[in-house]
Design a protein around this motif. Structure first.
Motif, PDB file in Angstrom:
ATOM      1  N   PRO A   1     -22.591  -4.671 -11.163  1.00  6.53           N
ATOM      2  CA  PRO A   1     -21.477  -4.657 -12.124  1.00  6.53           C
ATOM      3  C   PRO A   1     -20.448  -3.563 -11.857  1.00  6.53           C
ATOM      4  O   PRO A   1     -19.294  -3.696 -12.254  1.00  6.53           O
ATOM      5  N   THR A   2     -20.850  -2.486 -11.186  1.00 13.29           N
ATOM      6  CA  THR A   2     -19.903  -1.404 -10.900  1.00 13.29           C
ATOM      7  C   THR A   2     -18.763  -1.883 -10.008  1.00 13.29           C
ATOM      8  O   THR A   2     -17.642  -1.372 -10.077  1.00 13.29           O
ATOM      9  N   LYS A   3     -19.049  -2.872  -9.170  1.00 13.94           N
ATOM     10  CA  LYS A   3     -18.030  -3.350  -8.225  1.00 13.94           C
ATOM     11  C   LYS A   3     -16.813  -3.948  -8.924  1.00 13.94           C
ATOM     12  O   LYS A   3     -15.737  -4.033  -8.332  1.00 13.94           O
ATOM     13  N   LEU A   4     -16.971  -4.383 -10.187  1.00 10.95           N
ATOM     14  CA  LEU A   4     -15.829  -4.914 -10.925  1.00 10.95           C
ATOM     15  C   LEU A   4     -14.705  -3.884 -11.015  1.00 10.95           C
ATOM     16  O   LEU A   4     -13.527  -4.239 -11.018  1.00 10.95           O
ATOM     17  N   PHE A   5     -15.073  -2.626 -11.107  1.00  6.46           N
ATOM     18  CA  PHE A   5     -14.070  -1.567 -11.239  1.00  6.46           C
ATOM     19  C   PHE A   5     -13.298  -1.375  -9.936  1.00  6.46           C
ATOM     20  O   PHE A   5     -12.108  -1.048  -9.950  1.00  6.46           O
ATOM     21  N   TYR A   6     -13.962  -1.570  -8.816  1.00  7.95           N
ATOM     22  CA  TYR A   6     -13.311  -1.369  -7.516  1.00  7.95           C
ATOM     23  C   TYR A   6     -12.568  -2.616  -7.034  1.00  7.95           C
ATOM     24  O   TYR A   6     -11.645  -2.518  -6.221  1.00  7.95           O
TER      25      TYR A   6
ATOM     26  N   LYS B   1     -15.307   1.263 -15.910  1.00  5.24           N
ATOM     27  CA  LYS B   1     -16.397   1.186 -14.944  1.00  5.24           C
ATOM     28  C   LYS B   1     -17.740   1.047 -15.657  1.00  5.24           C
ATOM     29  O   LYS B   1     -18.010   1.745 -16.638  1.00  5.24           O
ATOM     30  N   ILE B   2     -18.578   0.156 -15.148  1.00  2.00           N
ATOM     31  CA  ILE B   2     -19.968   0.044 -15.593  1.00  2.00           C
ATOM     32  C   ILE B   2     -20.811   0.749 -14.536  1.00  2.00           C
ATOM     33  O   ILE B   2     -21.014   0.235 -13.444  1.00  2.00           O
ATOM     34  N   SER B   3     -21.274   1.924 -14.858  1.00  2.00           N
ATOM     35  CA  SER B   3     -22.008   2.722 -13.874  1.00  2.00           C
ATOM     36  C   SER B   3     -23.485   2.382 -13.919  1.00  2.00           C
ATOM     37  O   SER B   3     -24.106   2.393 -14.989  1.00  2.00           O
ATOM     38  N   VAL B   4     -24.045   2.062 -12.768  1.00  2.00           N
ATOM     39  CA  VAL B   4     -25.480   1.805 -12.663  1.00  2.00           C
ATOM     40  C   VAL B   4     -26.073   2.790 -11.666  1.00  2.00           C
ATOM     41  O   VAL B   4     -25.384   3.280 -10.768  1.00  2.00           O
ATOM     42  N   PHE B   5     -27.346   3.066 -11.820  1.00  2.00           N
ATOM     43  CA  PHE B   5     -28.001   4.029 -10.947  1.00  2.00           C
ATOM     44  C   PHE B   5     -28.150   3.418  -9.556  1.00  2.00           C
ATOM     45  O   PHE B   5     -28.387   2.217  -9.409  1.00  2.00           O
ATOM     46  N   PRO B   6     -28.019   4.231  -8.509  1.00  2.00           N
ATOM     47  CA  PRO B   6     -28.142   3.713  -7.142  1.00  2.00           C
ATOM     48  C   PRO B   6     -29.462   2.980  -6.914  1.00  2.00           C
ATOM     49  O   PRO B   6     -30.488   3.295  -7.523  1.00  2.00           O
TER      50      PRO B   6
END
Length: 660
Positions: free
Chosen positions: A18-23, A255-260
């Motif tokens: 989901p974090t990729k939506l921000f980029y 941004k939806i931040s998820v843990f690596p």
């Protein structure tokens, strides 16, 4: 500013991370995936399958506009009709916007047909489910979540209509009804340079009489998607609740931040050092800095992402033990599997040890490698195939996605050290099924002696099994069928699914297995791809550097070649040997350097590549004789390097074992 609608492509991206939506879509974040959508669809035949699907729903209207409002207006006007078929129908509900491949209206009933360039073997949607019929099989999840999302949008946009959803795919059990069907779907380019598929006016009723695509109702699977609880680090709820969660964040540019996790290894938003130096941003680096408080220096060290074939990456990442320097032997538990050389776990621990000790030297099991090499029968033969699987068959009676072998290269090494590029095969004639001529030529090349044959990986063995099965089941008269089948059996091992089981007396030897058991170089960065092994061994072997820094390849009296003349394989840049593949000219002139680089990286493109893309273009694109000839020359050069790469790796090993 255009509206920030949440689309099918956004959903597919977010379901991976989901974090990729921000980029996504921001030019300051370089994207390491192939940018050209037409290029992406060429290899799997997506455009051809899409156009063929429309032929099974004739009389429809195409919504061509790329403008959101205009496309919606066109679609809604068409839906005023009692009965209508719409291709690329635009539908919006709140912030959701989709383009349905095919939408069929019959009074108050709608049918959504999502077309996928994927093969299907079954009669109903139960084939998408696990053995207990309680969950969707992993390989189908993204496809069915995509359809479920579209069905949700259409249901809410048109609540007065009933709706059924279908997946339409290539039917593996179907037989093509005519010859030349695939050639009736040609690539064309408009005055703006935009490519599309032009369907031949010669497409006949006979061509469509027996469908080679199958339409499967997936309403039950959609309901299963809706019922299944959706969970990750930051969310718990239904699929629809998650989709709304994603759309809200995307709409607000949050941004939806998820843990690596281990998925980060394949992040397309990982900018290169050069891109970052030029002021561009790296999504990968931002995520890891935010979650782990890393600095730029931390990224200089190897991490668990680099460990080859390691299944405990996520466990160690969650524990914060990410750098190889922080790992202990108990994390890997290396142990022997009783076979010569090193096991998978031993190889993993070797990789960790070298990283911990900052040891950049290569490792080779000299004793076992020498034992293997001493057993080889000269002359040695090195072969490589280029292949394709096209969804629309070339000939009557063939199945969708039948394997096609259109090219090979063949090098020979003699016991006295002489090397020659003995032969090659290439058939790019549009609509021609090349497999039997391919195997005849290969048979002629390899039956001149009884020397050992080498491949790199299972690919060649798999395709020879495919051709064997084609020969066995072909109803046409093939005079040399038995001889060709006997030859294939002699140099291969049967695949597990084959009703016949065999291992040929001259079964090909797999160099990839030799790499995995007996050779490791930290410069390979955990990959065993030949495109990583070759530059690594060139940089570590003084013997290879001295030999191939001279223009002896393709030089009379040295190494005969079909495609090179007075060529040097070793060139230096910044003190290192340049990857030989980077010395070759770009195969296509009408794509970006970045897209071509990604096409050539077999760690990135698993089911395609530059050669496959070239072949598909030569099948379906109208080209001048000059363009076709130049592309064939490039194909021959690249495939010749594929087998000569094997030769150079062999020579490097031979020089190393000479120390014993």
């Amino acid at each position: 500013m255009p509206p920030r609608y949440f689309t099918k492509s956004h959903l597919q991206l977010a379901l991976k991370c989901p974090t990729k939506l921000f980029y996504h879509g921001k030019p300051e974040y370089p994207n390491r995936s192939i940018e050209d959508p037409f290029l992406l669809a060429l290899a799997d035949g997506g455009y051809q399958v899409g156009e063929l699907a429309k032929q099974y729903f004739p009389g429809g209207y195409q919504v061509d506009s790329m403008d959101y409002d205009d496309a919606l207006k066109q679609t809604n006007q068409l839906l005023q009709k009692e009965r209508v078929i719409i291709y690329e129908a635009a539908v919006r509900f709140r912030s959701f916007f989709i383009r349905a491949d095919i939408l069929v209206k019959n009074n108050n009933h709608l049918a959504l047909i999502e077309v996928k360039a994927k093969s299907f073997n079954g009669s109903d949607e139960s084939a998408f489910l696990n053995k207990k019929q309680t969950a969707i099989r992993s390989e189908w999840q993204l496809y069915l979540q995509d359809v479920a999302f579209q069905k949700y949008v259409i249901n809410n946009a048109f609540p007065a209509c009933s709706l059924n959803a279908f997946l339409m795919m290539a039917d593996k059990g179907a037989l093509c009804p005519t010859d030349g069907l695939n050639q009736k779907f040609r690539i064309t380019k408009n005055k703006n340079g935009r490519k599309s598929i032009l369907v031949s006016q010669g497409l006949s009723e006979e061509d469509l009489a027996t469908p080679i695509l199958t339409k499967v109702n997936v309403d039950g699977c959609c309901e299963l998607v809706y019922r299944t609880k959706f969970e990750n680090d930051l969310f718990s709820g239904t699929f629809i609740e998650y989709v709304n969660h994603l759309a809200e964040h995307y709409g607000n540019d949050q941004k939806i931040s998820v843990f690596p996790s281990s998925k980060c290894a394949n992040c397309e938003y990982k900018a290169t050092d050069q891109e970052r130096a030029a002021g561009l941003k790296s999504g990968f680096h931002e995520c890891w800095k935010e979650s782990l408080q890393w600095t730029d220096d931390d990224f200089l060290e190897s991490t668990v992402l680099d460990i080859w074939n390691f299944r405990k990456k996520d466990q160690l990442i969650q524990k914060g033990r990410i750098k190889l320097a922080a790992l202990h032997e108990n994390d890997i538990l290396p142990k022997s599997d009783g076979q010569p050389g090193i096991s998978t776990s031993q190889r993993q621990w070797l990789q960790v040890q070298k990283a911990k000790n900052k040891d950049s030297s290569h490792w080779i099991d000299l004793v076992n490698m020498k034992r293997e090499m001493d057993s080889w029968v000269y002359p040695l033969h090195f072969i490589d195939f280029e292949t394709a699987m096209v969804p629309i068959p070339f000939n009557k009676g063939r199945h969708p996605y039948e394997g096609i072998a259109f090219q090979f290269s063949h090098h020979v090494v003699y016991e006295d050290g002489r090397i020659e590029h003995r032969g090659q095969y290439l058939n790019t004639d549009p609509g021609v099924f090349p497999n039997y001529d391919f195997i005849r030529k290969l048979k002629y090349e390899l039956e001149q002696d009884q020397g050992d044959i080498f491949r790199y990986g299972d690919h060649e063995n798999t395709y020879l099994n495919i051709i064997y099965n084609q020969l066995k089941t072909d109803p046409n008269d093939i005079p040399d069928r038995d001889e060709l089948c006997q030859f294939i059996r002699s140099i291969t091992k049967s695949v597990k699914s084959s009703p016949e089981q065999w291992e040929g007396s001259r079964n090909m030897k797999d160099m990839l297995k030799l790499v995995k058991r007996y050779y490791y170089d930290p410069a390979m960065k955990g990959s065993n791809s030949i495109k990583k092994v070759l530059p690594a061994i060139l940089n570590s072997s003084q013997y290879l550097q001295e030999k191939y820094s001279q223009p002896i390849y393709g030089q009379e009296g040295h190494i005969p070649s079909h495609n090179y003349k007075d060529w040097k394989w070793v060139e230096y840049k910044n003190g290192s040997v340049v990857d030989p593949y980077n010395l070759l000219p770009k195969m296509f002139q009408d794509i970006t350097d970045k897209d071509f680089e990604l096409l050539c990286d077999d760690d990135v493109v698993k089911d395609g590549g530059a050669a496959l893309t070239a072949y598909i273009r030569m099948q379906f694109e109208d080209m001048s004789d000059y363009e076709r000839t130049e592309l064939e020359k490039a194909l021959l050069k690249y495939c010749e390097l594929d087998t000569f790469a094997m030769v150079m790796i062999y020579e490097g090993w031979k020089d190393m074992v000479a120390l014993l």
